[in-house]
Design a protein around this motif. Structure first.
Motif, PDB file in Angstrom:
ATOM      1  N   LEU A 197      39.221  29.631  34.185  1.00 44.66           N
ATOM      2  CA  LEU A 197      38.523  29.472  35.462  1.00 44.66           C
ATOM      3  C   LEU A 197      39.486  29.085  36.580  1.00 44.66           C
ATOM      4  O   LEU A 197      39.399  29.607  37.702  1.00 44.66           O
ATOM      5  CB  LEU A 197      37.424  28.415  35.320  1.00 44.66           C
ATOM      6  N   GLY A 198      40.423  28.177  36.278  1.00 45.02           N
ATOM      7  CA  GLY A 198      41.406  27.787  37.281  1.00 45.02           C
ATOM      8  C   GLY A 198      42.260  28.956  37.728  1.00 45.02           C
ATOM      9  O   GLY A 198      42.664  29.041  38.893  1.00 45.02           O
ATOM     10  N   ASP A 199      42.540  29.859  36.806  1.00 49.11           N
ATOM     11  CA  ASP A 199      43.308  31.049  37.142  1.00 49.11           C
ATOM     12  C   ASP A 199      42.529  31.983  38.056  1.00 49.11           C
ATOM     13  O   ASP A 199      43.110  32.715  38.861  1.00 49.11           O
ATOM     14  CB  ASP A 199      43.671  31.777  35.848  1.00 49.11           C
ATOM     15  N   GLY A 254      41.079  29.108  41.416  1.00 47.26           N
ATOM     16  CA  GLY A 254      41.988  28.124  41.985  1.00 47.26           C
ATOM     17  C   GLY A 254      41.758  26.722  41.439  1.00 47.26           C
ATOM     18  O   GLY A 254      40.682  26.379  40.946  1.00 47.26           O
ATOM     19  N   THR A 255      42.797  25.903  41.551  1.00 48.19           N
ATOM     20  CA  THR A 255      42.759  24.545  41.013  1.00 48.19           C
ATOM     21  C   THR A 255      41.752  23.673  41.742  1.00 48.19           C
ATOM     22  O   THR A 255      40.963  22.953  41.126  1.00 48.19           O
ATOM     23  CB  THR A 255      44.159  23.913  41.106  1.00 48.19           C
ATOM     24  N   LEU A 287      45.511  16.908  47.366  1.00 51.36           N
ATOM     25  CA  LEU A 287      46.487  17.695  46.613  1.00 51.36           C
ATOM     26  C   LEU A 287      46.458  19.171  46.994  1.00 51.36           C
ATOM     27  O   LEU A 287      47.485  19.856  46.927  1.00 51.36           O
ATOM     28  CB  LEU A 287      46.207  17.548  45.109  1.00 51.36           C
ATOM     29  N   SER A 288      45.307  19.683  47.420  1.00 50.51           N
ATOM     30  CA  SER A 288      45.125  21.129  47.542  1.00 50.51           C
ATOM     31  C   SER A 288      46.101  21.778  48.528  1.00 50.51           C
ATOM     32  O   SER A 288      46.431  22.947  48.376  1.00 50.51           O
ATOM     33  CB  SER A 288      43.685  21.447  47.949  1.00 50.51           C
ATOM     34  N   ALA A 291      46.258  30.964  48.547  1.00 54.93           N
ATOM     35  CA  ALA A 291      46.122  32.421  48.419  1.00 54.93           C
ATOM     36  C   ALA A 291      44.664  32.833  48.279  1.00 54.93           C
ATOM     37  O   ALA A 291      44.207  33.792  48.901  1.00 54.93           O
ATOM     38  CB  ALA A 291      46.926  32.901  47.203  1.00 54.93           C
ATOM     39  N   ILE A 292      43.906  32.080  47.472  1.00 53.82           N
ATOM     40  CA  ILE A 292      42.501  32.415  47.277  1.00 53.82           C
ATOM     41  C   ILE A 292      41.720  32.195  48.564  1.00 53.82           C
ATOM     42  O   ILE A 292      40.837  32.958  48.926  1.00 53.82           O
ATOM     43  CB  ILE A 292      41.916  31.595  46.111  1.00 53.82           C
ATOM     44  N   GLY A 293      42.070  31.158  49.300  1.00 52.73           N
ATOM     45  CA  GLY A 293      41.412  30.925  50.581  1.00 52.73           C
ATOM     46  C   GLY A 293      41.667  32.046  51.558  1.00 52.73           C
ATOM     47  O   GLY A 293      40.761  32.502  52.260  1.00 52.73           O
ATOM     48  N   LEU A 294      42.912  32.565  51.595  1.00 53.09           N
ATOM     49  CA  LEU A 294      43.231  33.682  52.477  1.00 53.09           C
ATOM     50  C   LEU A 294      42.473  34.938  52.055  1.00 53.09           C
ATOM     51  O   LEU A 294      41.984  35.701  52.890  1.00 53.09           O
ATOM     52  CB  LEU A 294      44.740  33.942  52.450  1.00 53.09           C
TER      53      LEU A 294
END
Length: 412
Positions: A277-279, A282-283, A392-393, A401-404
């Motif tokens: 899931l993290g992959d 995102g963390t 931390l994010s 990257a996921i946000g973009l």
């Protein structure tokens, strides 16, 4: 840019898949062995008490010698790996643990057992930091999911080796059973020496990659360490009080054992599932989801009757244990490559220490206000992780990257 394109651009496949897979398989086998070594002691303690007429305090010291030695020597093991190939240290550490169990099999009293367990713990100190770093180096920026699989293998060892040990003790003497464990340790050490690819030394990392990571990771590792320590505190604190909560709800001893087994099965699955899931998302999103879900499910355990509690325990196990795989997988991203082993050593030492100390602190709270209040405090600790995760994010490339990707695709 689509999500898949972003993932492809930010997650580099390992240069040699066969070598990487071999590294993961052998370090996973080694992890299962060492975690099984650690928990097999619980099976042996009652036998040692009977044979050597030991008190409970001495038995506690035996258990503490193994885990304490292992925890204290992880950081030195990480530093040693900056000068010697980590593969060699891992092989020697596994052989040393096997030697410790062999010496336990020929020991005739407290002194011999104490020395044997300390030696076995010293050998196990190499396993977590160096094997994690080996998987990280083998898979590069695609290491998050393999590290989740690596952590999952430890739970397999915890379940399988003590169970096999119990079966052996029905048919053979405990000394022979312990020798069997030692032989298994030697076999794994030889297998790693023959088939595991070289890991390399921390200071030999590529200088360009080192400089590119060091600027991005400044300060982020210690946020991650704090989150890991709090997460470990939540897990061990809750487990301390769960049996008492089940008894208060009317659970018999067999039902309590069944409920705990469901929790642990969920925990093993969580280490695998949350790494995946993290992959994917995102963390930051994964950790925020697991910690909020952990808090809600813990509160559910407090207010629900027995049968619904048993039903939700596997899901709670997924959340309690799954976060750790995401956090372990993030260590290499926040660490310069030449310090990966040292960072894993510090991270494991901090989380193990927090897991050992948290039940004591929550125990004082339970003495003062009762187990329900102390359990509720573990839920509040899980929620307290969320601000740390937000801080931390900004250090995490996968979340950026996921946000973009979400922004460019019009997703909220």
């Amino acid at each position: 840019m689509t999500h898949n394109e972003t993932t492809a651009s930010t997650t580099t496949a390992p240069a040699n898949r066969t070598r990487a897979a071999r590294t993961l398989a052998l370090t996973g086998l080694n992890h299962a062995l060492h975690d099984g070594f650690t928990d097999a002691i619980y099976v042996l303690l009652p036998i040692w008490q009977t044979e050597f007429a030991l008190s409970y305090s001495v038995l506690a010291i035996f258990r503490g010698l193994y885990s304490g030695t292992m925890a204290c020597l992880q950081i030195p093991a990480g530093r040693l790996a900056e000068r010697i190939d980590a593969k060699l240290i891992l092989c020697c550490g596994t052989a040393l643990s096997a030697l410790g169990y062999a010496l336990a099999g020929i020991s005739g009293g407290i002194v011999g057992l104490s020395f044997a367990l300390a030696l076995a713990g010293a050998g196990s100190s190499t396993q977590h930091p160096l094997a994690s770093a080996a998987v990280s180096r083998a898979y590069g920026r695609a290491a998050r999911r393999p590290l989740g699989i690596y952590n999952f293998t430890g739970d397999l060892g915890k379940a399988a080796i003590p169970a096999l040990m119990s079966l052996l003790l029905v048919t053979i003497a405990w000394r022979h059973a312990v020798f069997t464990l030692a032989i298994a340790g030697i076999a794994v050490s030889v297998a790693m020496a023959v088939w595991m690819p070289a890991v390399g030394m921390g200071h030999a990392a590529d200088a360009k990659e080192r400089s590119s990571k060091s600027g991005r990771s400044r300060g982020g590792f210690y946020w991650l360490l704090a989150i890991g320590m709090l997460d470990s505190a939540v897990r061990m604190g809750f487990l301390t009080f769960l049996p008492f909560l089940l008894i208060e709800k009317g659970a018999s001893l067999p039902i309590s054992g069944f409920a705990l087994a469901l929790l642990f099965i969920g925990g093993a699955a969580g280490k695998f599932a949350c790494g995946w899931l993290g992959d994917r998302i995102g963390t930051r999103r994964t950790v925020l989801f697991t910690e909020v879900a952990t808090a809600l499910l813990i509160l559910g355990v407090l207010v629900l009757p027995l049968i619904p509690v048993i039903v939700v325990l596997p899901a709670l196990g997924v959340m309690l244990n799954g976060t750790s795989s995401v956090l372990y997988g993030t260590v290499p991203e926040l660490t310069p490559p030449h310090r990966t082993e040292r960072a894993f050593a510090l991270f494991y030492t901090g989380t193990i220490g927090a897991g050992a100390g948290a039940p004591v602190l929550y125990g004082f709270l339970g003495d003062a206000f009762g187990p329900a209040t102390a359990t509720a405090a573990t839920a509040m600790t899980a929620l307290a992780i969320c601000p740390f995760m937000i801080a931390l994010s900004r250090h995490l490339s996968d979340d950026v990257a996921i946000g973009l990707a979400s922004h460019s695709s019009g997703q909220p």
